[in-house]
Design an enzyme around this catalytic site. Structure first.
Site, PDB file in Angstrom:
ATOM      1  N   ARG A  23     -15.595  -0.963   6.938  1.00 42.49           N
ATOM      2  CA  ARG A  23     -14.674  -1.865   6.303  1.00 42.49           C
ATOM      3  C   ARG A  23     -15.271  -3.143   5.595  1.00 42.49           C
ATOM      4  O   ARG A  23     -14.580  -4.065   5.670  1.00 42.49           O
ATOM      5  CB  ARG A  23     -13.586  -2.126   7.226  1.00 42.49           C
ATOM      6  CG  ARG A  23     -12.607  -0.956   7.621  1.00 42.49           C
ATOM      7  CD  ARG A  23     -11.465  -0.748   6.455  1.00 42.49           C
ATOM      8  NE  ARG A  23     -10.773   0.494   6.916  1.00 42.49           N
ATOM      9  CZ  ARG A  23      -9.289   0.314   7.135  1.00 42.49           C
ATOM     10  NH1 ARG A  23      -8.923  -0.743   7.067  1.00 42.49           N
ATOM     11  NH2 ARG A  23      -8.724   1.210   7.242  1.00 42.49           N
ATOM     12  N   ARG A  27      -9.992  -7.173   3.482  1.00 44.30           N
ATOM     13  CA  ARG A  27      -9.504  -8.530   3.338  1.00 44.30           C
ATOM     14  C   ARG A  27      -9.836  -9.661   4.117  1.00 44.30           C
ATOM     15  O   ARG A  27      -9.649 -10.745   4.046  1.00 44.30           O
ATOM     16  CB  ARG A  27      -7.836  -8.281   3.943  1.00 44.30           C
ATOM     17  CG  ARG A  27      -7.260  -7.299   3.088  1.00 44.30           C
ATOM     18  CD  ARG A  27      -5.833  -6.730   4.065  1.00 44.30           C
ATOM     19  NE  ARG A  27      -6.395  -5.702   4.927  1.00 44.30           N
ATOM     20  CZ  ARG A  27      -5.644  -5.070   5.798  1.00 44.30           C
ATOM     21  NH1 ARG A  27      -4.492  -5.350   5.671  1.00 44.30           N
ATOM     22  NH2 ARG A  27      -6.181  -4.309   6.489  1.00 44.30           N
ATOM     23  N   ARG A  36      -7.168  -8.414  -4.626  1.00 36.47           N
ATOM     24  CA  ARG A  36      -5.944  -7.759  -4.291  1.00 36.47           C
ATOM     25  C   ARG A  36      -4.490  -8.247  -4.372  1.00 36.47           C
ATOM     26  O   ARG A  36      -3.720  -7.791  -4.457  1.00 36.47           O
ATOM     27  CB  ARG A  36      -6.170  -7.807  -2.632  1.00 36.47           C
ATOM     28  CG  ARG A  36      -5.171  -7.197  -1.884  1.00 36.47           C
ATOM     29  CD  ARG A  36      -4.906  -5.727  -2.065  1.00 36.47           C
ATOM     30  NE  ARG A  36      -4.143  -4.985  -1.001  1.00 36.47           N
ATOM     31  CZ  ARG A  36      -2.617  -5.201  -1.184  1.00 36.47           C
ATOM     32  NH1 ARG A  36      -2.486  -5.769  -2.314  1.00 36.47           N
ATOM     33  NH2 ARG A  36      -2.061  -4.908  -0.322  1.00 36.47           N
ATOM     34  N   ASP A  72     -10.251   5.310   0.232  1.00 38.56           N
ATOM     35  CA  ASP A  72      -9.470   5.632   1.695  1.00 38.56           C
ATOM     36  C   ASP A  72      -9.383   7.065   2.050  1.00 38.56           C
ATOM     37  O   ASP A  72      -9.256   7.689   1.045  1.00 38.56           O
ATOM     38  CB  ASP A  72      -7.869   5.003   1.664  1.00 38.56           C
ATOM     39  CG  ASP A  72      -7.416   4.745   2.877  1.00 38.56           C
ATOM     40  OD1 ASP A  72      -7.619   3.501   3.508  1.00 38.56           O
ATOM     41  OD2 ASP A  72      -6.604   5.577   3.405  1.00 38.56           O
ATOM     42  N   TYR A 149      -2.053  11.772   9.990  1.00 39.17           N
ATOM     43  CA  TYR A 149      -1.250  10.866   9.033  1.00 39.17           C
ATOM     44  C   TYR A 149      -0.246  11.634   8.281  1.00 39.17           C
ATOM     45  O   TYR A 149       0.785  11.480   8.021  1.00 39.17           O
ATOM     46  CB  TYR A 149      -2.210  10.216   8.047  1.00 39.17           C
ATOM     47  CG  TYR A 149      -2.907   9.025   8.855  1.00 39.17           C
ATOM     48  CD1 TYR A 149      -2.480   7.793   8.896  1.00 39.17           C
ATOM     49  CD2 TYR A 149      -4.234   9.266   9.353  1.00 39.17           C
ATOM     50  CE1 TYR A 149      -2.863   6.887   9.529  1.00 39.17           C
ATOM     51  CE2 TYR A 149      -4.637   7.905   9.823  1.00 39.17           C
ATOM     52  CZ  TYR A 149      -4.174   6.927   9.963  1.00 39.17           C
ATOM     53  OH  TYR A 149      -4.948   6.042  10.781  1.00 39.17           O
TER      54      TYR A 149
HETATM   55  O1  CP3 Z   1     -15.465   0.750   4.671  1.00 41.75           O
HETATM   56  C1  CP3 Z   1     -15.141   0.344   3.582  1.00 41.75           C
HETATM   57  O2  CP3 Z   1     -15.319  -0.855   3.252  1.00 41.75           O
HETATM   58  C2  CP3 Z   1     -14.710   1.340   2.736  1.00 41.75           C
HETATM   59  C3  CP3 Z   1     -13.295   1.328   2.502  1.00 41.75           C
HETATM   60  C4  CP3 Z   1     -12.209   2.029   3.598  1.00 41.75           C
HETATM   61  C5  CP3 Z   1     -11.018   1.720   3.630  1.00 41.75           C
HETATM   62  N1  CP3 Z   1     -10.402   2.532   4.432  1.00 41.75           N
HETATM   63  C6  CP3 Z   1     -10.382   0.540   2.899  1.00 41.75           C
HETATM   64  C7  CP3 Z   1      -9.087   0.225   3.223  1.00 41.75           C
HETATM   65  C8  CP3 Z   1     -12.477   3.311   4.339  1.00 41.75           C
HETATM   66  C9  CP3 Z   1     -13.960   3.892   4.676  1.00 41.75           C
HETATM   67  C10 CP3 Z   1     -11.396   3.688   5.053  1.00 41.75           C
HETATM   68  C11 CP3 Z   1     -11.025   4.541   5.978  1.00 41.75           C
HETATM   69  C12 CP3 Z   1     -10.060   4.680   6.698  1.00 41.75           C
HETATM   70  N2  CP3 Z   1      -8.745   4.654   6.147  1.00 41.75           N
HETATM   71  C13 CP3 Z   1      -9.695   5.186   8.119  1.00 41.75           C
HETATM   72  C14 CP3 Z   1     -11.128   5.465   8.790  1.00 41.75           C
HETATM   73  C15 CP3 Z   1     -11.659   4.382   9.463  1.00 41.75           C
HETATM   74  C16 CP3 Z   1     -10.837   3.684  10.406  1.00 41.75           C
HETATM   75  O3  CP3 Z   1     -10.934   2.435  10.109  1.00 41.75           O
HETATM   76  O4  CP3 Z   1     -10.533   3.982  11.408  1.00 41.75           O
HETATM   77  C17 CP3 Z   1      -8.552   5.304   8.254  1.00 41.75           C
HETATM   78  C18 CP3 Z   1      -7.832   5.812   9.617  1.00 41.75           C
HETATM   79  C19 CP3 Z   1      -7.684   4.737   7.114  1.00 41.75           C
HETATM   80  C20 CP3 Z   1      -6.192   4.792   7.025  1.00 41.75           C
HETATM   81  C21 CP3 Z   1      -5.645   3.338   6.556  1.00 41.75           C
HETATM   82  N3  CP3 Z   1      -6.028   2.745   5.487  1.00 41.75           N
HETATM   83  C22 CP3 Z   1      -4.794   2.610   7.208  1.00 41.75           C
HETATM   84  C23 CP3 Z   1      -3.906   2.961   8.632  1.00 41.75           C
HETATM   85  C24 CP3 Z   1      -4.551   1.385   6.410  1.00 41.75           C
HETATM   86  C25 CP3 Z   1      -3.771   0.458   6.937  1.00 41.75           C
HETATM   87  C26 CP3 Z   1      -4.068  -0.336   8.085  1.00 41.75           C
HETATM   88  C27 CP3 Z   1      -4.944  -1.615   7.478  1.00 41.75           C
HETATM   89  O5  CP3 Z   1      -6.006  -1.905   7.752  1.00 41.75           O
HETATM   90  O6  CP3 Z   1      -4.365  -2.275   6.512  1.00 41.75           O
HETATM   91  C28 CP3 Z   1      -5.333   1.362   5.374  1.00 41.75           C
HETATM   92  C29 CP3 Z   1      -5.407   0.579   4.155  1.00 41.75           C
HETATM   93  C30 CP3 Z   1      -6.729   0.045   3.852  1.00 41.75           C
HETATM   94  N4  CP3 Z   1      -7.970   0.814   3.563  1.00 41.75           N
HETATM   95  C31 CP3 Z   1      -7.103  -1.196   3.539  1.00 41.75           C
HETATM   96  C32 CP3 Z   1      -8.580  -1.013   2.946  1.00 41.75           C
HETATM   97  C33 CP3 Z   1      -9.351  -2.292   2.488  1.00 41.75           C
HETATM   98  C34 CP3 Z   1      -6.274  -2.360   3.371  1.00 41.75           C
HETATM   99  C35 CP3 Z   1      -5.607  -2.476   2.314  1.00 41.75           C
HETATM  100  C36 CP3 Z   1      -4.940  -3.755   1.833  1.00 41.75           C
HETATM  101  O7  CP3 Z   1      -6.040  -4.204   0.884  1.00 41.75           O
HETATM  102  O8  CP3 Z   1      -3.941  -4.048   1.907  1.00 41.75           O
END
Ligand code: CP3
Length: 349
Positions: A23, A27, A36, A72, A149
């Site tokens: 990640r 943010r 964003r 994502d 999911y």
């Molecule tokens: O690692 C990176 O920088 C690459 C981008 C990346 C994101 N999500 C961006 C993201 C990667 C590799 C993921 C993987 C992901 N997404 C997983 C597996 C890894 C982990 O963290 O366990 C999972 C379970 C998800 C599903 C997901 N995406 C959820 C549950 C959420 C909401 C929770 C949250 O953190 O806001 C997201 C949103 C998400 N994915 C954001 C980002 C930067 C936040 C979105 C925003 O900017 O509002």
């Protein structure tokens, strides 16, 4: 190009331990929040220029040794025919939830280029923009983590609905997982064809199972993907890209993870990395494993913990430094910069 990360994935000699952060585009960076503020999350994922911009931000800011594609794991769920929305503060919402035969039969195994072409466009753009800098990691969710999911309709606490599907109707679960597994396999092949130089499979929720259930209901599908990708890379491409497998709650499942076929094993922070290496075998390559919340410690204590992980991981054939899970939004970028500096400084040969 700085190929330290790729060399470490292959277990080759490196001048220092490469580091990237799960990640890392997110943010906690004001530069991310600025973009964003103007576009919602899915628009960012689907606009190659924005995807490329936020993917490169942490390369410039943190000096990490690899870029991970900004996207994502839930993007393929939409391509399979489910609705996908992200709600501020609530996370993802998918609908209708996949819980019966009729809903499962309506799901597609999509052509990744037709349905998720924006991802492949972003990869091609990024490879150009990253020329001479660092390698690009692609990724997908593991079938089980993706399926949670799709069945729960979003994030879950106890995974009741997917476990009910597995235990009450195992044949239907299999039918569903075959579709998810084919979708993810084809999606990863398309990412590799477009130019990613490594892939990570995220099995964030694998740890909710007993080892026997994990083998049957999660790992078997990951093994299928990895075997399929490796056969395909060997026969249809002249180069193979390393495959990283990350499982949350790693410690209870190391003997299982070892049989996945992956080249690199992600380790979370709930186990000392040397203890994990002992169980994976000393010829393994590992990635990890500082607690993401240790980024809230004073910098000198972060340094002490970095040294400890580096020292413990020295028993493996290869080590890629990372946190044990994603960096959280409240983290100070300054501390992440200090972490990367410390990894480079203290691992230098
Ligand atoms: O690692 C990176 O920088 C690459 C981008 C990346 C994101 N999500 C961006 C993201 C990667 C590799 C993921 C993987 C992901 N997404 C997983 C597996 C890894 C982990 O963290 O366990 C999972 C379970 C998800 C599903 C997901 N995406 C959820 C549950 C959420 C909401 C929770 C949250 O953190 O806001 C997201 C949103 C998400 N994915 C954001 C980002 C930067 C936040 C979105 C925003 O900017 O509002």
């Amino acid at each position: 190009m700085n190929d330290t990360f790729l060399k470490a994935c292959r277990g080759e000699e490196v001048p220092y331990t490469p580091v990237w952060i799960m990640r890392q585009a997110g943010r906690y960076l004001p530069e991310y929040r600025a973009i964003r503020g103007k576009a919602d999350f899915l628009t960012m994922c689907k606009t190659p220029e924005l995807t490329a911009e936020v993917t490169i931000q942490p390369i410039d800011i943190l000096n990490v040794d690899a870029a991970i594609l900004f996207c994502d794991i839930l993007i393929p769920c939409e391509a399979m025919g489910q609705g996908l929305e992200f709600h501020e503060g609530k996370g993802p919402i998918l609908g209708p939830p996949v819980r019966d035969k009729a809903t499962i039969e309506k799901l597609f195994v999509p052509d990744p280029v037709d349905t998720m072409g924006f991802v492949m466009d972003a990869i091609r753009l990024l490879r150009k923009e990253l020329t001479g800098r660092v390698p690009l990691i692609g990724f997908a969710g593991a079938p089980f983590t993706t399926a949670t999911y799709m069945v729960e309709g979003g994030t879950s606490k106890n995974f009741l609905n997917i476990k009910r599907l597995i235990y009450e109707n195992p044949a239907l679960y299999k039918e569903f997982m075959n579709k998810v597994t084919s979708t993810i396999t084809e999606y990863l092949k398309a990412q590799i064809s477009a130019g990613v130089q490594a892939v990570q499979i995220f099995d964030t929720w694998g740890g909710i199972f007993s080892p026997a259930d994990f083998r049957e209901h999660a790992l078997s599908y990951v093994q299928r993907i990895i075997k399929d990708l490796k056969d395909w890379m060997r026969t249809e491409r002249d180069e193979t890209v390393p495959i990283i497998y990350f499982v949350g709650e790693t410690a209870g499942l190391l003997e299982e993870i070892k049989t996945s076929g992956a080249d690199v094993f992600g380790v979370d922070w709930r186990i000392d990395i040397d203890a994990a290496i002992k169980r994976l075998g000393n010829d393994c390559v590992v990635q990890g494993n500082l607690d993401p919340l240790s980024m809230f410690l004073p910098k000198n204590e972060i340094e002490t913990r970095v040294k400890d992980v580096l020292q413990r991981a020295s028993s493996a054939r290869g080590h890629i430094f990372n946190l044990g899970h994603g960096v959280v939004p409240q983290t100070s970028p300054e501390n992440v910069i200090a972490l990367v500096e410390a990894v480079h400084k203290f691992s230098k040969k």
